[in-house]
Design an enzyme around this catalytic site. Structure first.
Site, PDB file in Angstrom:
ATOM      1  N   PHE B 308       0.779  -1.157  -0.039  1.00 17.96           N
ATOM      2  CA  PHE B 308      -0.013   0.071   0.100  1.00 17.96           C
ATOM      3  C   PHE B 308       0.840   1.277  -0.108  1.00 17.96           C
ATOM      4  CE2 PHE B 308      -2.025   3.529   2.271  1.00 17.96           C
ATOM      5  CZ  PHE B 308      -3.223   3.725   1.583  1.00 17.96           C
ATOM      6  N   CYS B 309       1.846   1.249   0.894  1.00 17.66           N
ATOM      7  CA  CYS B 309       2.630   2.605   1.113  1.00 17.66           C
ATOM      8  C   CYS B 309       3.375   2.959  -0.262  1.00 17.66           C
ATOM      9  CB  CYS B 309       3.630   2.518   2.132  1.00 17.66           C
ATOM     10  SG  CYS B 309       4.864   1.043   1.944  1.00 17.66           S
ATOM     11  N   THR B 310       3.834   1.672  -1.151  1.00 17.28           N
ATOM     12  CA  THR B 310       4.319   2.237  -2.238  1.00 17.28           C
ATOM     13  C   THR B 310       3.504   2.542  -3.359  1.00 17.28           C
ATOM     14  OG1 THR B 310       6.039   0.260  -2.145  1.00 17.28           O
ATOM     15  CG2 THR B 310       5.360   1.124  -4.538  1.00 17.28           C
TER      16      THR B 310
END
Lengths: 584, 529
Positions: B308-310
């Site tokens: 998700f953070c990517t």
């Protein structure tokens, strides 16, 4: 021309229809397939299956040669010929049925048996020149027609594919003097990151990155590992006489340098440093300095890729020395002239390969491919890195293009080469290949006994115990051909004299075993020989469909110049499902 | 030899050969015929009586509002007597078909020749039972093809040309233009129609005597009784979930004798094929005897998801932009109101492509194309006619060998790779003793931190290679429901997602995991690190 067509975007409807296969071989592959013209001799079930699998993805043109009158045949379980309104000629009927599958394919047929009009090597030569590839189905390799076609196709550099089914056994043979592969699509190759020999922009970027000066840990944990490794390697070289790590101990040393680069305020589990460590075994990360993979080297050192002496930059085919009259091709759909031939694609391949040769001579390495794998990084530093790689690749490709023009001018060639083809050649330069096979005609008299024995040994096919092996059926097929030549029919095809056929076949197999030096092993392949007599000349649909599928896939690979083609013989045993391949 | 395991098939073939040595069966075969004949009739035998019969069945079909009217329904409406007259007519039609493949007859020569001639390696073949085998194959053997897509179209053609006559096909899909590069039973005129129906009609019109019964439905909408009627099932599915379900269904049909041994007559072999690009595999699952699909689930790694953070913070690849538009922006912006994203809807696809494109331009990322957008959001598997033909032919060949014993079956898994030369490898996949479907499953222990949230733990069981539960229902051994992914308990347990595991359960707790998509219940033990 393939590369020019690749530049034209296809119609949206075509894009949607062929979407699932475009994801395999791309627009360039599709254009090459569309430009190809296939000739299939003998419309048996296996051939029909193979052609079906080429008509669906839209091969350019198809010519079917078959003189069989369906009224003379018993009604068989043929999927495409079951319509009661079918035409009487088998080639005509099949072409009509296949046209209904995909009207994008230009179809035509010759309602005559090939051996009626191909009665010499020179006739075969004049005939095969019209096509990109010729497929011959269910004909013994020793048939004179196969001999003529083999010799002619070898001389004309037109690939020839032989497909046979006997009961549970399938046979596929590819013959091509040279096959040039533009993209072997082997995904297990390491990325080309040039860490061992950083080009100026990469070095500058590494120099400009001072890890200790980055106070923001988020930023620090997003420095791409490529930068970390470039810096680490520079340090290692400074300490080790400018050499690369070459031993396990030196690798350990190098790993320690990578570790030491992590500033104390950087979290210990930072992903980018983990990635750098994981790839610090440099063989996993990039090929050795200026290393050219053997398969690429084989292309570059091929005589055809010599910028000065190569004769392969133009299509130099002798014209047929006699004028041959062939039966008229009946065009089912509107014909379009100028079948695109493999030889034309290959002239460009060798020209660019020669230019790459000149590039390698000058730069001491292959052109940079310019692709960057995903890695832990923030958007900006990743894109920045990606940009410098792709600029470098572009610069290298431009240099190769320059050499292409230099060769064209110097040799006075009449060959136009598209920039995009050169760029895509350089982008996939690690995946270029050249293949050549022996000729089928030569194989009949003098075959590669050692290659067979090696493949058979690996499979356990030289051991008389056990079942379900494929390799015994190659020598047995050779024996079948001997039988066919002597008797004009296949062993087992007359059930009344089956026992006699078995005895004769044991004799023929013994002859082949002698060539292999295996005559003393009397029990070897006895059961398989008897099975082969049992199979006689039966064509089971599933075997035909399996072999037709593989034949179509091999033909697709050859025509799109992608993936690695079969070298060169495949034997399939669909009892217990096994197969072997070897270079006959 | 593997062949000998196929007792269900063999028992019936042997029964045939005992009853009707070398002859064509007559009216005594009525009982199985009643059970097996469905509404699809051989069109070429369309006499006046048949036209009437079809009309009669069609009216029943309307009455029952279903595609298929099994004859037990007819019994229910007490019309059995009327029907049996028509069945006599059907038998007549079948006899015509039989005449074509009889010994000495020209058609189907290949199979008949091999049935009548044994060889040293066809040890299970009894040439004297050749007629009985043909009768069994063409009149009594019932085969189910799952999927009428890339593999399904090939499979239908292959089994029909192998001599199977009673074929059922299930597919819930409709025909799309992107199917036409390989699904050769469909044409442009069929776009939007049911795959199962069009495929069945095509085969029935091409192969004399063939009766393909289509089911435009989900495989999960059929019960055990439905699956039990088949002698062999061949699956050409592209979804791991559907294969897990089907595998568990066929394993569950296996009955045991009083002494605990497997009742072999209840075992229905499953032949499973799959393809991706130039690669594929074919396998035989003989429930309770060989490894089952669940035993070797790890052969099908779960789909890779981008962190998700990517995708939210540091997109680098065009795929990251597409995935962000797909996973985050669709739900956030609700461009078409409160509807689910449908990648078959051109408007939806266009929105997704343009949104991803805008995002990529914002970041300066290149390479977002419509093709890539569809590939990422739909998880499109590259597919081509040739690979489908290869894998389907291998599957159909195993089915024919099972029925006919003309050659030995493979044992039990073949992989195919055409990317570099031609490579096939056949090997024996071993049973997993603790397989949750066909073995004795052990509780699965998870070492987790009590500080992990429940949501994080759910992510873990979603990708766990043995479990892969995406719609879990978790209950602790004390009877407390920890989480339910479906209503009505979902609302009540939603708040648990953010809680730490330590707040919800103690170390060593046994959790019972159920999932509506999974064919089994597992026990999980949670241990804190």
């Amino acid at each position: 021309m393939a590369h020019r067509a690749a530049q034209q975007p296809q119609q949206p409807q075509q894009q949607r229809r062929y979407d699932r296969q475009l994801r395999i071989w791309g627009d360039a592959g599709q254009s090459a397939l569309r430009a190809a013209s296939l000739c299939a001799i003998s419309a048996t079930a296996a051939a029909a299956e193979a052609i079906k699998n080429l008509v669906l993805p839209a091969i350019g043109a198809l010519t079917l040669v078959d003189g069989t009158d369906l009224r003379q045949l018993p009604p068989t379980a043929h999927f495409f010929l079951s319509s009661p309104q079918r035409p009487h000629n088998r080639a005509h009927a099949l072409v009509a049925a296949l046209h209904a599958l995909n009207s994008d394919v230009r179809t035509s047929f010759i309602p005559h048996h090939a051996h009626e009009f191909i009665d010499s090597v020179s006739a075969a030569y004049a005939f095969v020149l019209r096509f990109s590839l010729v497929l011959v189905a269910d004909m013994p390799a020793s048939h004179t027609l196969v001999r003529f076609l083999s010799q002619a196709a070898f001389r004309a550099n037109v690939p020839l594919v032989l497909l046979r089914c006997h009961g549970m056994i399938g046979y596929l043979r590819v013959q091509a003097p040279t096959l040039c592969v533009l993209n072997a699509r082997q995904d297990d190759l390491p990325p080309d990151l040039c860490i061992h020999a950083p080009f100026s922009h990469l070095q500058a970027l590494a120099d400009a990155t001072d890890l200790n000066a980055i106070s923001d840990t988020t930023q620090l944990t997003h420095v791409p590992f490529v930068i970390i490794l470039t810096k680490a390697l520079q340090l290692f070289r400074a300490q080790n006489d400018q050499k690369l790590p070459a031993s396990p101990q030196q690798n350990k040393l190098f790993e320690n340098i990578v570790r030491s680069l992590r500033p104390s305020h950087c979290p210990a589990d930072a992903l980018n440093f983990e990635e750098a460590l994981k790839r610090s075994n440099l063989r996993l990360c990039y090929s050795q300095v200026n290393h050219i993979p053997p398969s690429v080297q084989a292309v570059l050192s091929h005589p055809n890729a010599d910028p000065r002496t190569s004769t392969a930059f133009s299509v130099q085919l002798e014209s047929p020395n006699h004028h041959h009259v062939f039966p008229q091709i009946v065009h089912y759909t509107k014909p379009r002239p100028a079948a695109h031939r493999i030889a034309e694609q290959q002239a460009r391949f060798w020209l660019i390969a020669a230019a790459v040769n000149m590039f390698v001579n000058e730069a001491g390495r292959l052109p940079v491919r310019g692709s960057l794998p995903d890695m832990t990084a923030d958007t900006e530093s990743y894109l920045n890195l990606q940009r410098i790689y792709s600029e470098k690749a572009h610069k290298d490709a431009k240099r190769v293009l320059h050499f292409v023009h230099a060769i064209v001018d110097e040799r006075g060639l009449d060959l136009d080469v598209d920039d995009a083809l050169v760029i895509s050649f350089c982008t996939n330069v690690h995946a270029i290949r050249v293949h050549s096979t022996s000729s089928i005609s030569d194989e009949l008299d003098d075959w590669n006994v050692d290659a067979f024995k090696e493949a058979a040994m690996l499979e356990g096919g030289l051991d008389p115990s056990g079942t379900g092996k494929a390799s015994p059926y190659y020598p047995i097929l050779r024996a079948v051909d001997l039988f066919h030549r002597a008797n004009g029919r296949y062993p087992g095809s007359d059930t009344v004299v089956k026992d006699n056929d078995i005895a004769l076949m044991h004799g023929y197999v013994a002859t082949v075993k002698e060539q292999l030096g295996l005559q003393s092993n009397t029990g070897l392949w006895r059961h398989e020989t008897e099975e082969m007599v049992r199979y006689a000349n039966t064509e089971l649909h599933n075997v035909a469909a399996f072999m037709g599928g593989i034949a179509a896939q091999e033909i697709t690979k050859i025509l799109t110049q992608q993936f690695v083609p079969l070298d060169n013989t495949l034997i399939v045993n669909m009892a217990e499902q096994s197969s072997i391949t070897f270079a006959a | 030899m593997f062949n000998k395991l196929c007792e269900r098939v063999y028992d019936q073939r042997r029964a045939m050969s005992a009853e009707v040595p070398g002859s064509i069966p007559g009216g005594r075969m009525q009982a199985p015929v009643v059970k097996w004949y469905d509404i699809s009739l051989p069109r070429r035998h369309s006499s006046v009586l048949f036209t009437f019969f079809v009309a009669f069945i069609d009216s029943l079909r309307l009455m029952f509002k279903c595609d298929r009217v099994p004859f037990y329904h007819l019994r229910v409406v007490k019309l059995h007597g009327v029907v049996s007259f028509f069945i006599m007519q059907l038998e007549e039609a079948v006899r015509d078909d039989v005449a074509e493949w009889r010994a000495g007859g020209p058609a189907w020569g290949g199979l008949d020749h091999l049935l009548r001639n044994a060889g040293p390696l066809s040890t299970d073949l009894n040439p004297e039972a050749a007629d009985a085998t043909q009768t069994f194959l063409r009149q009594h053997c019932k085969i189910l093809i799952i999927g009428a897509g890339g593999l399904g179209c090939e499979l239908l053609k292959d089994v029909a040309l192998s001599g199977f006559r009673h074929i059922n096909v299930i597919d819930l899909d409709t025909i799309d233009v992107s199917n036409l590069n390989r699904q050769f039973l469909f044409t442009e005129a069929d776009i939007g129609k049911s795959k199962a129906h069009v495929a069945a009609q095509y085969i029935n019109s091409r192969i004399p005597g063939c009766r393909v019964v289509p089911h435009h439905a989900n495989i999960m909408s059929f019960d055990a009784q439905f699956y039990q009627q088949f002698n062999i099932v061949i699956a050409g599915l592209d979804s791991v979930e559907a294969r897990r379900w089907l595998n568990a269904m066929l394993v569950s049909l296996v009955q045991f004798n009083p002494d605990g041994s497997v009742d072999r007559s209840s075992v229905i072999p499953l032949i499973d094929g799959g393809t991706e690009g130039f690669q594929g595999q074919a396998r035989i699952i003989y429930p309770r005897f060989t490894s089952c699909f669940e035993c070797t689930l790890s052969l099908f790694p779960p789909q890779q998801n981008y962190p998700f953070c990517t995708i939210a913070n540091t997109p680098r690849l065009p795929e990251h932009c597409i995935e962000y538009a797909h996973v985050i922006l669709w739900d956030k912006l609700k461009p078409f109101g409160d509807v689910k994203l449908n990648m078959d809807n051109a408007e939806h696809t266009k929105w997704l492509y343009e949104t991803a494109k805008a995002r990529s331009e914002h970041f300066g990322i290149q390479g977002v194309t419509l093709r890539l957008t569809q590939g990422v959001a739909k998880n499109i598997i590259p597919a081509v006619a040739s690979t489908n033909a290869i894998v389907a032919a291998a599957c159909a060949n195993e089915a024919l060998k099972m029925i006919s014993a003309i050659a030995a079956n493979m044992d039990n898994y073949m992989m195919y790779n055409g990317k570099s030369g031609v490579y096939t490898y056949t090997y024996k996949n071993e049973k997993k003793p603790d397989c949750p479907v066909c073995g004795t499953p052990q509780p699965k222990t998870f070492q987790v931190s009590p500080k992990d949230s429940l949501a994080e733990f759910l992510e873990q069981i979603a990708i766990d290679p043995d479990i892969r539960s995406k719609k879990p229902f978790l209950r602790s051994s004390t009877g407390k429901t920890i989480y339910a992914s479906t209503s009505p308990l979902r609302e009540a347990t939603q708040s648990n997602l953010k809680k730490k595991l330590g707040e919800l359960i103690t170390s060593g707790t046994e959790l019972t995991l159920a999932d509506k998509d999974l064919p089994f219940i597992r026990t999980l033990i949670i241990n804190y690190k």
